[in-house]
Design a protein around this motif. Structure first.
Motif, PDB file in Angstrom:
ATOM      1  N   MET A  62      -4.749 -22.133  -1.871  1.00 16.74           N
ATOM      2  CA  MET A  62      -5.661 -22.064  -0.738  1.00 16.74           C
ATOM      3  C   MET A  62      -4.919 -21.712   0.551  1.00 16.74           C
ATOM      4  O   MET A  62      -3.826 -22.229   0.812  1.00 16.74           O
ATOM      5  CB  MET A  62      -6.386 -23.397  -0.559  1.00 16.74           C
ATOM      6  N   GLN A  63      -5.523 -20.844   1.362  1.00 16.36           N
ATOM      7  CA  GLN A  63      -4.941 -20.551   2.666  1.00 16.36           C
ATOM      8  C   GLN A  63      -4.985 -21.792   3.545  1.00 16.36           C
ATOM      9  O   GLN A  63      -4.041 -22.084   4.277  1.00 16.36           O
ATOM     10  CB  GLN A  63      -5.674 -19.396   3.341  1.00 16.36           C
ATOM     11  N   MET A  64      -6.082 -22.512   3.457  1.00 13.28           N
ATOM     12  CA  MET A  64      -6.220 -23.761   4.212  1.00 13.28           C
ATOM     13  C   MET A  64      -7.361 -24.553   3.616  1.00 13.28           C
ATOM     14  O   MET A  64      -8.210 -24.020   2.907  1.00 13.28           O
ATOM     15  CB  MET A  64      -6.488 -23.496   5.695  1.00 13.28           C
ATOM     16  N   SER A  65      -7.362 -25.832   3.902  1.00 10.90           N
ATOM     17  CA  SER A  65      -8.443 -26.701   3.443  1.00 10.90           C
ATOM     18  C   SER A  65      -8.953 -27.495   4.635  1.00 10.90           C
ATOM     19  O   SER A  65      -8.382 -28.515   5.005  1.00 10.90           O
ATOM     20  CB  SER A  65      -7.941 -27.650   2.345  1.00 10.90           C
ATOM     21  N   ILE A  66     -10.004 -26.972   5.267  1.00 12.44           N
ATOM     22  CA  ILE A  66     -10.543 -27.576   6.480  1.00 12.44           C
ATOM     23  C   ILE A  66     -12.037 -27.820   6.308  1.00 12.44           C
ATOM     24  O   ILE A  66     -12.780 -26.916   5.930  1.00 12.44           O
ATOM     25  CB  ILE A  66     -10.318 -26.663   7.706  1.00 12.44           C
ATOM     26  N   GLY A  67     -12.478 -29.029   6.587  1.00  9.44           N
ATOM     27  CA  GLY A  67     -13.900 -29.323   6.623  1.00  9.44           C
ATOM     28  C   GLY A  67     -14.520 -29.600   5.270  1.00  9.44           C
ATOM     29  O   GLY A  67     -13.886 -29.499   4.222  1.00  9.44           O
ATOM     30  N   TYR A  91      -2.886 -26.173  -4.145  1.00 10.45           N
ATOM     31  CA  TYR A  91      -1.826 -25.874  -3.186  1.00 10.45           C
ATOM     32  C   TYR A  91      -2.478 -25.515  -1.854  1.00 10.45           C
ATOM     33  O   TYR A  91      -3.084 -24.447  -1.725  1.00 10.45           O
ATOM     34  CB  TYR A  91      -0.974 -24.706  -3.665  1.00 10.45           C
ATOM     35  N   ASN A  92      -2.362 -26.386  -0.851  1.00  6.96           N
ATOM     36  CA  ASN A  92      -2.910 -26.119   0.478  1.00  6.96           C
ATOM     37  C   ASN A  92      -1.811 -25.527   1.345  1.00  6.96           C
ATOM     38  O   ASN A  92      -0.747 -26.130   1.518  1.00  6.96           O
ATOM     39  CB  ASN A  92      -3.440 -27.412   1.104  1.00  6.96           C
ATOM     40  N   SER A  93      -2.054 -24.348   1.904  1.00 12.20           N
ATOM     41  CA  SER A  93      -1.009 -23.630   2.643  1.00 12.20           C
ATOM     42  C   SER A  93      -1.077 -23.828   4.149  1.00 12.20           C
ATOM     43  O   SER A  93      -0.318 -23.185   4.898  1.00 12.20           O
ATOM     44  CB  SER A  93      -1.080 -22.133   2.307  1.00 12.20           C
ATOM     45  N   ASP A  94      -1.979 -24.685   4.628  1.00 10.70           N
ATOM     46  CA  ASP A  94      -2.052 -25.044   6.054  1.00 10.70           C
ATOM     47  C   ASP A  94      -2.162 -23.818   6.970  1.00 10.70           C
ATOM     48  O   ASP A  94      -1.566 -23.772   8.047  1.00 10.70           O
ATOM     49  CB  ASP A  94      -0.843 -25.883   6.457  1.00 10.70           C
ATOM     50  N   ASN A  95      -2.934 -22.816   6.513  1.00  9.24           N
ATOM     51  CA  ASN A  95      -3.178 -21.593   7.284  1.00  9.24           C
ATOM     52  C   ASN A  95      -1.889 -20.827   7.585  1.00  9.24           C
ATOM     53  O   ASN A  95      -1.779 -20.146   8.607  1.00  9.24           O
ATOM     54  CB  ASN A  95      -3.921 -21.902   8.591  1.00  9.24           C
TER      55      ASN A  95
END
Length: 369
Positions: A62-67, A91-95
């Motif tokens: 994942m590019q990011m996991s928000i919301g 895998y969260n990539s924190d943008n």
């Protein structure tokens, strides 16, 4: 982008701009393609293929996991993989696109059985995806601009999402007014939604954009709330600003809370995407959030997972697939609290899909119980 893809996009945009009949303005070519692609996923095999009989190890990059949209999407992936007897590593990539590329390499080196990609950009991921394919690891991406042979890319039909919400805004304003747009670049779906915003102003020339801003952060909704509060100080009087178009539900949440706190019942919010948290905000009495266009994020995750299992099984899958979005309006919802699972009672067509569901999948799921 290939020349033929540009031609199709230009044709769709011109059709939307030129038509005076709103029904004719819908992206019919996109819908036709979706139906054809869905037919391409139909399998008549009821026996479980050998390659999916063992528990599969799946990586979700994942590019990011928000919301809450992201959390419900992840839950959809996990539940579908678990129903098939497999496991998922998220895998969260924190943008951070460089981190996303590293996470992709990590998953490949771990010799996973399949890779799911959520967002990201082709320039950062192309080499890694090619490496995965060379290692016979199938890849299915969501909301990505990857265009590589063998990779299925699914999306929410961002052109239709944006148009459904914008068209509702225009109708509610009777074609005249001032609006603000909450948008951020750097994401494939946002670029597609921006295309429809440009077409929107040509179709409705008496609707003027007075501001455009937006940031993707670890607390996008709160940051947006602060930004909209500043916007309201610039437009303090009724009639100065009529509506806010939010291209992401995190933007819509922040805008809604800012308007509520300021008591600005004269300004309405029109969004994209939906979650249980969003539904609660929309259903609140006197909520400024009037409508949103969306697909079910959990269903996105399930369909993406099923395409990946079809690939592992050796079945043919389409290069691109678009889920059908739906318009959800505040006045369609009941006074009591409703969740995503119960939304089909009020939104015709909303609910689970059989897309990418091969007959053998039913048998595979039963064997896991």
């Amino acid at each position: 982008m290939k020349k033929w893809a540009k031609a199709i996009l230009l044709t769709s945009v011109l059709t939307l701009v030129a038509c005076t009949n709103e029904q004719d303005a819908a992206p019919t070519q996109k819908q036709t393609s979706t139906k054809q692609e869905q037919k391409a996923t139909v399998s008549t095999n009821t026996e479980i293929p050998d390659k999916v009989q063992k528990p599969l190890k799946i990586a979700l990059i994942m590019q990011m996991s928000i919301g809450t949209f992201s959390s419900q999407y992840i839950e959809g992936v996990k539940k579908q993989v678990e129903a098939f007897g497999g496991t998922v590593q998220v895998y969260n990539s924190d943008n951070d696109l460089a981190k996303m590329a590293t996470n992709l390499d990590t998953a490949i080196n771990a010799k996973v059985d399949g890779i799911l990609i959520d967002h990201g950009r082709s320039e950062a991921l192309k080499n890694g995806v090619e490496k995965a394919l060379a290692a016979n690891i199938p890849v299915v991406a969501f909301d990505n601009d990857l265009r590589l042979p063998g990779v299925t890319v699914i999306d929410q039909d961002d052109y239709s999402l944006a148009w459904k919400s914008l068209k509702t805004l225009a109708e509610d304003l009777n074609g005249t007014g001032e609006i603000a747009v909450l948008w951020v670049g750097g994401f494939a779906p946002m670029e597609r939604r921006s295309t429809m915003i440009d077409a929107f102003y040509k179709r409705y020339p008496n609707i003027k954009e007075v501001a455009r801003f937006g940031t993707a952060s670890n607390n996008t909704a709160l940051d947006t709330q602060t930004q909209v509060e500043a916007l309201l100080k610039k437009y303090p009087k009724k009639g100065d600003l009529d509506a806010i178009f939010a291209t992401w539900d995190e933007f819509a949440k922040g805008a809604t809370k800012a308007l509520e706190q300021a008591g600005r019942t004269d300004i309405k919010v029109y969004g994209i995407d939906l979650s249980n948290e969003d539904l609660q905000l929309i259903q609140k009495e006197n909520s400024p959030w009037a409508a949103t266009a969306a697909t079910n994020p959990a269903e996105v995750g399930r369909i993406q997972t099923r395409f990946l299992y079809q690939k592992v099984a050796g079945e043919k899958t389409p290069d691109v697939y678009s889920l059908e979005p739906y318009l959800v309006k505040k006045d369609q919802l009941p006074s009591e609290v409703v969740t995503m699972d119960g939304l089909e009672k009020y939104i015709p067509g909303w609910g689970t899909s059989q897309a990418a569901y091969s007959p053998w999948m039913s048998k595979l799921e039963k064997e896991q119980k």
